[in-house]
Design a protein around this motif. Structure first.
Motif, mmCIF file in Angstrom:
data_model
loop_
_atom_site.group_PDB
_atom_site.id
_atom_site.type_symbol
_atom_site.label_atom_id
_atom_site.label_comp_id
_atom_site.label_asym_id
_atom_site.label_seq_id
_atom_site.Cartn_x
_atom_site.Cartn_y
_atom_site.Cartn_z
ATOM 1 N N ARG A 164 0.834 -1.209 0.000
ATOM 2 C CA ARG A 164 0.000 0.000 0.000
ATOM 3 C C ARG A 164 0.867 1.258 0.000
ATOM 4 O O ARG A 164 0.596 2.217 -0.719
ATOM 5 N N LEU A 165 1.937 1.249 0.806
ATOM 6 C CA LEU A 165 2.846 2.396 0.853
ATOM 7 C C LEU A 165 3.516 2.617 -0.491
ATOM 8 O O LEU A 165 3.679 3.763 -0.926
ATOM 9 N N ASP A 166 3.915 1.550 -1.141
ATOM 10 C CA ASP A 166 4.549 1.662 -2.454
ATOM 11 C C ASP A 166 3.575 2.274 -3.461
ATOM 12 O O ASP A 166 3.949 3.164 -4.233
ATOM 13 N N LEU A 167 2.325 1.825 -3.435
ATOM 14 C CA LEU A 167 1.312 2.373 -4.330
ATOM 15 C C LEU A 167 1.078 3.857 -4.044
ATOM 16 O O LEU A 167 1.056 4.687 -4.966
ATOM 17 N N LEU A 168 0.925 4.220 -2.769
ATOM 18 C CA LEU A 168 0.709 5.620 -2.395
ATOM 19 C C LEU A 168 1.899 6.490 -2.793
ATOM 20 O O LEU A 168 1.726 7.620 -3.267
ATOM 21 N N ASN A 169 3.107 5.963 -2.614
ATOM 22 C CA ASN A 169 4.304 6.700 -2.989
ATOM 23 C C ASN A 169 4.361 6.920 -4.506
ATOM 24 O O ASN A 169 4.716 8.001 -4.974
ATOM 25 N N ASN A 170 3.990 5.897 -5.276
ATOM 26 C CA ASN A 170 3.968 6.024 -6.735
ATOM 27 C C ASN A 170 2.917 7.036 -7.186
ATOM 28 O O ASN A 170 3.156 7.824 -8.110
ATOM 29 N N ILE A 171 1.751 7.032 -6.534
ATOM 30 C CA ILE A 171 0.701 7.998 -6.866
ATOM 31 C C ILE A 171 1.182 9.408 -6.547
ATOM 32 O O ILE A 171 1.013 10.333 -7.354
ATOM 33 N N ALA A 172 1.792 9.587 -5.370
ATOM 34 C CA ALA A 172 2.299 10.914 -4.980
ATOM 35 C C ALA A 172 3.355 11.389 -5.971
ATOM 36 O O ALA A 172 3.356 12.562 -6.373
ATOM 37 N N THR A 173 4.242 10.503 -6.399
ATOM 38 C CA THR A 173 5.280 10.865 -7.358
ATOM 39 C C THR A 173 4.670 11.294 -8.693
ATOM 40 O O THR A 173 5.087 12.290 -9.286
ATOM 41 N N ALA A 174 3.665 10.564 -9.161
ATOM 42 C CA ALA A 174 2.998 10.918 -10.416
ATOM 43 C C ALA A 174 2.303 12.275 -10.290
ATOM 44 O O ALA A 174 2.375 13.110 -11.206
ATOM 45 N N LEU A 175 1.652 12.520 -9.155
ATOM 46 C CA LEU A 175 0.971 13.799 -8.955
ATOM 47 C C LEU A 175 1.963 14.956 -8.881
ATOM 48 O O LEU A 175 1.682 16.052 -9.378
ATOM 49 N N VAL A 176 3.120 14.713 -8.268
ATOM 50 C CA VAL A 176 4.161 15.744 -8.230
ATOM 51 C C VAL A 176 4.627 16.052 -9.656
ATOM 52 O O VAL A 176 4.807 17.215 -10.017
ATOM 53 N N PHE A 177 4.790 15.029 -10.474
ATOM 54 C CA PHE A 177 5.191 15.223 -11.863
ATOM 55 C C PHE A 177 4.174 16.102 -12.601
ATOM 56 O O PHE A 177 4.539 17.064 -13.280
ATOM 57 N N PHE A 178 2.880 15.785 -12.468
ATOM 58 C CA PHE A 178 1.849 16.577 -13.140
ATOM 59 C C PHE A 178 1.796 18.005 -12.595
ATOM 60 O O PHE A 178 1.577 18.955 -13.348
ATOM 61 N N THR A 179 2.020 18.164 -11.298
ATOM 62 C CA THR A 179 2.044 19.502 -10.700
ATOM 63 C C THR A 179 3.179 20.331 -11.299
ATOM 64 O O THR A 179 3.003 21.514 -11.600
ATOM 65 N N VAL A 180 4.329 19.711 -11.481
ATOM 66 C CA VAL A 180 5.466 20.410 -12.093
ATOM 67 C C VAL A 180 5.119 20.814 -13.524
ATOM 68 O O VAL A 180 5.395 21.948 -13.937
ATOM 69 N N ILE A 181 4.488 19.935 -14.272
ATOM 70 C CA ILE A 181 4.092 20.246 -15.652
ATOM 71 C C ILE A 181 3.120 21.425 -15.672
ATOM 72 O O ILE A 181 3.279 22.368 -16.458
ATOM 73 N N PHE A 182 2.120 21.394 -14.793
ATOM 74 C CA PHE A 182 1.162 22.511 -14.724
ATOM 75 C C PHE A 182 1.886 23.813 -14.385
ATOM 76 O O PHE A 182 1.587 24.862 -14.948
ATOM 77 N N ASN A 183 2.849 23.754 -13.472
ATOM 78 C CA ASN A 183 3.560 24.971 -13.084
ATOM 79 C C ASN A 183 4.495 25.476 -14.176
ATOM 80 O O ASN A 183 4.756 26.675 -14.257
#
Length: 143
Positions: A101-120
């Motif tokens: 579960r932690l690995d999945l949550l960490n992967n989701i957080a990493t993907a969201l950080v990537f998209f946040t950087v793209i938006f910025n």
């Protein structure tokens, strides 16, 4: 102090050394999540300031709708990332039943950080104009 399962011993390369360094992986992961959260808060504050500047300029600003949408999405993603990081920091990394579960949550957080950087990147590309809060170098001078 945690159990032996939570600790990793790092021995110096010098075999005659008696010094041992012990790292608690759970504390390490928690500190990492806290550092990420602080960076997320800094970006959140910057985006809030940008949103304020765009809203002050009003709908007459050429990229008003675009920037308002991009900044709002970025702010939303940052809130979700912050919640994920809090959840990740609270879970015990060494509990084998929670590692997947932690690995999945960490992967989701990493993907969201990537998209946040793209938006910025797009927010920066469209630019936020000055709002008149700063004095103009060509403004009226009283002598």
């Amino acid at each position: 102090m945690g159990s032996e399962r939570e600790m990793i011993n790092l021995h110096d390369s010098n075999p005659g050394s008696r010094r041992e360094n012990v790292i608690n992986i759970n504390h390490y992961a928690t500190k990492k999540s806290v550092a990420e959260s602080m960076l997320d808060v800094a970006l959140f504050m910057a985006n809030a300031t940008q949103l304020k500047a765009v809203l002050e300029q009003g709908p007459s600003f050429h990229y008003y709708a675009t920037l308002t949408t991009l900044i709002s999405i970025s702010l939303f993603l940052q809130v979700v990332i912050g919640i994920l990081l809090i959840v990740i920091a609270r879970l015990n990394l060494n509990d084998v039943t929670k590692q997947q579960r932690l690995d999945l949550l960490n992967n989701i957080a990493t993907a969201l950080v990537f998209f946040t950087v793209i938006f910025n990147i797009f927010i920066t590309a469209f630019g936020v104009q000055k709002t008149g809060l700063y004095p103009s170098p060509y403004g009226r001078r009283n002598y």
